[in-house]
Design an enzyme around this catalytic site. Structure first.
Site, PDB file in Angstrom:
ATOM      1  N   HIS A 166      77.421  87.349  93.017  1.00  0.00           N
ATOM      2  CA  HIS A 166      76.644  88.590  92.881  1.00  0.00           C
ATOM      3  C   HIS A 166      75.305  88.370  92.180  1.00  0.00           C
ATOM      4  O   HIS A 166      74.446  89.233  92.223  1.00  0.00           O
ATOM      5  CB  HIS A 166      77.472  89.694  92.220  1.00  0.00           C
ATOM      6  CG  HIS A 166      77.681  89.551  90.749  1.00  0.00           C
ATOM      7  ND1 HIS A 166      78.574  88.667  90.200  1.00  0.00           N
ATOM      8  CD2 HIS A 166      77.109  90.178  89.694  1.00  0.00           C
ATOM      9  CE1 HIS A 166      78.546  88.778  88.878  1.00  0.00           C
ATOM     10  NE2 HIS A 166      77.657  89.683  88.547  1.00  0.00           N
ATOM     11  N   ASP A 223      83.141  79.382  85.067  1.00  0.00           N
ATOM     12  CA  ASP A 223      82.984  80.817  85.317  1.00  0.00           C
ATOM     13  C   ASP A 223      81.525  81.195  85.570  1.00  0.00           C
ATOM     14  O   ASP A 223      81.239  82.031  86.424  1.00  0.00           O
ATOM     15  CB  ASP A 223      83.527  81.602  84.107  1.00  0.00           C
ATOM     16  CG  ASP A 223      83.453  83.107  84.300  1.00  0.00           C
ATOM     17  OD1 ASP A 223      83.871  83.569  85.377  1.00  0.00           O
ATOM     18  OD2 ASP A 223      82.983  83.812  83.393  1.00  0.00           O
ATOM     19  N   HIS A 228      77.029  81.055  89.124  1.00  0.00           N
ATOM     20  CA  HIS A 228      75.853  81.905  88.971  1.00  0.00           C
ATOM     21  C   HIS A 228      74.591  81.167  88.511  1.00  0.00           C
ATOM     22  O   HIS A 228      73.527  81.307  89.103  1.00  0.00           O
ATOM     23  CB  HIS A 228      76.135  83.016  87.959  1.00  0.00           C
ATOM     24  CG  HIS A 228      77.324  83.861  88.291  1.00  0.00           C
ATOM     25  ND1 HIS A 228      77.604  84.286  89.560  1.00  0.00           N
ATOM     26  CD2 HIS A 228      78.311  84.374  87.513  1.00  0.00           C
ATOM     27  CE1 HIS A 228      78.709  85.029  89.548  1.00  0.00           C
ATOM     28  NE2 HIS A 228      79.147  85.092  88.319  1.00  0.00           N
ATOM     29  N   LYS A 325      80.376  83.868  75.746  1.00  0.00           N
ATOM     30  CA  LYS A 325      80.949  85.199  75.537  1.00  0.00           C
ATOM     31  C   LYS A 325      81.028  85.497  74.039  1.00  0.00           C
ATOM     32  O   LYS A 325      80.991  84.586  73.218  1.00  0.00           O
ATOM     33  CB  LYS A 325      82.359  85.242  76.116  1.00  0.00           C
ATOM     34  CG  LYS A 325      82.388  84.990  77.611  1.00  0.00           C
ATOM     35  CD  LYS A 325      83.159  86.083  78.326  1.00  0.00           C
ATOM     36  CE  LYS A 325      83.211  85.864  79.817  1.00  0.00           C
ATOM     37  NZ  LYS A 325      82.159  86.528  80.548  1.00  0.00           N
TER      38      LYS A 325
HETATM   39  C1  BG6 Z   1      81.421  87.189  86.509  1.00  0.00           C
HETATM   40  C2  BG6 Z   1      82.152  86.390  85.480  1.00  0.00           C
HETATM   41  O1  BG6 Z   1      81.337  86.487  87.710  1.00  0.00           O
HETATM   42  O2  BG6 Z   1      80.109  87.482  86.035  1.00  0.00           O
HETATM   43  C3  BG6 Z   1      82.228  87.162  84.174  1.00  0.00           C
HETATM   44  O3  BG6 Z   1      83.462  86.092  85.933  1.00  0.00           O
HETATM   45  C4  BG6 Z   1      80.835  87.559  83.722  1.00  0.00           C
HETATM   46  O4  BG6 Z   1      82.883  86.399  83.175  1.00  0.00           O
HETATM   47  C5  BG6 Z   1      80.071  88.250  84.837  1.00  0.00           C
HETATM   48  O5  BG6 Z   1      80.959  88.402  82.602  1.00  0.00           O
HETATM   49  C6  BG6 Z   1      78.612  88.448  84.459  1.00  0.00           C
HETATM   50  O6  BG6 Z   1      77.956  89.206  85.416  1.00  0.00           O
HETATM   51  P1  BG6 Z   1      77.565  90.711  85.121  1.00  0.00           P
HETATM   52  O7  BG6 Z   1      76.925  91.153  86.382  1.00  0.00           O
HETATM   53  O8  BG6 Z   1      78.836  91.443  84.778  1.00  0.00           O
HETATM   54  O9  BG6 Z   1      76.622  90.667  83.957  1.00  0.00           O
END
Ligand code: BG6
Length: 457
Positions: A166, A223, A228, A325
């Site tokens: 995403h 993760d 990402h 985190k």
């Molecule tokens: C997710 C992770 O893909 O992305 C999470 O698994 C993370 O751990 C999150 O918190 C962060 O993306 P966003 O859009 O929630 O800030």
């Protein structure tokens, strides 16, 4: 926007991901694009029943604001099928129960289950034109991702496989394209001659939030960085594509990821885990003591990796990727640090700080920190900050990515080669950390990380 009758068949519909991300994403999408023709079918092993399922879909639509005709149609027509999609016979029955012009099969499932469903699907066969939308993590290692790619490519062609990330729907990330390739200001400066370092940071205040089952086996490197942040790196670093169509764009992404590597997995990577602390009013328990966490696994909740891109444009420029985190200061930014000018006339007072471009994720904006004469004494150097907003569109990143899936536009999906390269890049670090001799630092929840870890962004 497609006028075809599209059915989104959600596998794993009773799960957390569907309620937390997918349904709200669909709801905001339908609010922004009410003329879409969409039907949703929920399916899972657990029998939620039509009423409970419909109530969940309705709640998501209501939470997104308005209930337009399309959203109402989605609520009215949605249905739920209980069954085991890993079993070829039930999967066949499920697929036969859906009639539509375009089927999107959405895997909101844990990776191991997704794989079993893919095995069943390879046996049963997918209806012509079916799109597979697969959540991250895509595989658990390079070898695993290769096997999974080979498996899904037996089911449908690559351009019908949407590996979801995403972050590719974040406006700041999308804006890298226009910012880099459609103006004359930044493009000539975008290389090792002018750029000293790039940082890509995603420091979150959220902690484990009940996700031990997934997170304790993943950790921050898998993760966030493996997926990402490497996608963001790719868009910061790609060569100009001839067009921004899916093929050119994804060729360029594949090419730059192939050039990326971690020099020394011991020196160029570090990890840490949070201990009990407070973030504002919120008490955060020690990660190691959380239910479902196995402390012996030494899962990191903060990871930092320096990546180099071995090509003419980027040789010698470190890309520092970090995510953690339960941190106090939230920093979700890509920072491009420019080199100091080669010469500044004598006689200025103040400090000639290096210029930088800061790209903020959520809210999406950018700021150019530029050395100028400043507001005060005209012969004293200061930094002026030029700010701009990015995006401001109606869709959350998830909505953007969903729109591209429903439209069959693979631009915002990760191609097979990129998914594998991302594993290849982090694998040496994963191996070094698995050997358990790499230190695991600690930081208090609510702090800015372990002492001495601050970057200079
Ligand atoms: C997710 C992770 O893909 O992305 C999470 O698994 C993370 O751990 C999150 O918190 C962060 O993306 P966003 O859009 O929630 O800030």
């Amino acid at each position: 926007m497609s006028a075809d009758r599209t059915t989104l068949l959600i596998l794993g519909a009773s799960g957390d991901l569907t309620s937390r991300l997918l349904l709200p994403g669909i709801a905001t999408l339908l609010r922004a694009q009410p003329r879409r023709s969409l039907e949703i079918v929920g399916a899972d092993l657990r029998d939620l029943g039509d009423d409970e399922w419909r109530a969940r879909v309705a709640t998501a639509m209501d939470a997104a604001g308005e209930r337009g005709a399309t959203a109402q149609h989605v609520v009215d027509t949605t249905r739920y099928v209980a069954g085991d999609a890993t079993d070829p016979a039930s999967l066949r029955a499920l697929l036969e129960s859906v009639e539509c012009d375009r089927l999107v099969l959405y895997f909101a499932l844990p990776p191991a289950v997704s794989r079993m469903v893919c095995e069943a699907l390879a046996e049963v066969g997918a209806p012509e034109g079916t799109i597979l939308a697969i959540e991250k993590p895509f595989g658990s290692s390079l070898e695993d991702a290769r096997e999974l790619n080979a498996l899904v490519q037996r089911i449908v062609p690559e351009d019908q496989i949407f590996r979801i990330d995403h972050f590719l729907g974040l406006y700041t990330v999308l804006n890298l394209l226009g910012m880099r390739f459609a103006n004359r200001i930044l493009a000539p400066l975008w290389d090792r001659d002018s750029i000293e370092k790039v940082e890509i940071l995603y420091d979150e205040s959220v902690a484990l939030e009940g996700r031990a089952g997934y997170y304790d086996k993943a950790g921050a490197l898998r993760d966030m960085i493996q997926s990402h942040l490497l996608q963001v790196l790719a868009l910061v670093a790609i060569e100009p594509p001839a067009s921004i169509d899916a093929r050119d764009l994804r060729d360029a992404i594949g090419q730059v990821l192939r050039a990326a590597r971690v020099d020394d997995p011991v020196k160029d990577a570090r990890r840490a885990r949070y201990t009990a602390g407070a973030i504002g009013e919120r008490e955060v328990p020690d990660y190691a003591g959380e239910e479902g966490v196995d402390p012996a696994r030494r899962t990191e909740t903060l990871a930092e990796v320096t990546v180099h891109v071995d090509n003419q444009r980027w040789a010698g420029v470190p890309f520092v990727l970090r995510s953690g985190k339960a941190l106090g200061p939230i920093r979700k930014q890509a920072i491009v640090h420019f080199r100091e000018p080669s010469f500044v006339p004598r006689g200025f007072g103040g400090r000639n700080s290096a210029d930088r471009l800061v790209l903020d994720f959520r809210p999406d904006s950018f700021a150019i920190h530029l050395t100028t004469n400043g507001k005060g004494d005209p012969f004293t150097l200061e930094q002026s900050v030029l700010r701009g907003e990015l995006g401001g569109g109606q869709l959350e990143p998830y909505g953007e990515v969903l729109a591209s899936i429903l439209d069959g536009d693979p631009r915002l999906a990760v191609r097979a080669d990129a998914a594998e390269e991302c594993w290849r890049i982090v694998e040496p670090v994963l191996e070094a950390w698995a050997a358990k001799d790499a230190p695991l630092a600690e930081y208090r929840a609510g702090s800015s990380g372990p002492r001495g870890w601050r970057t200079n962004g």
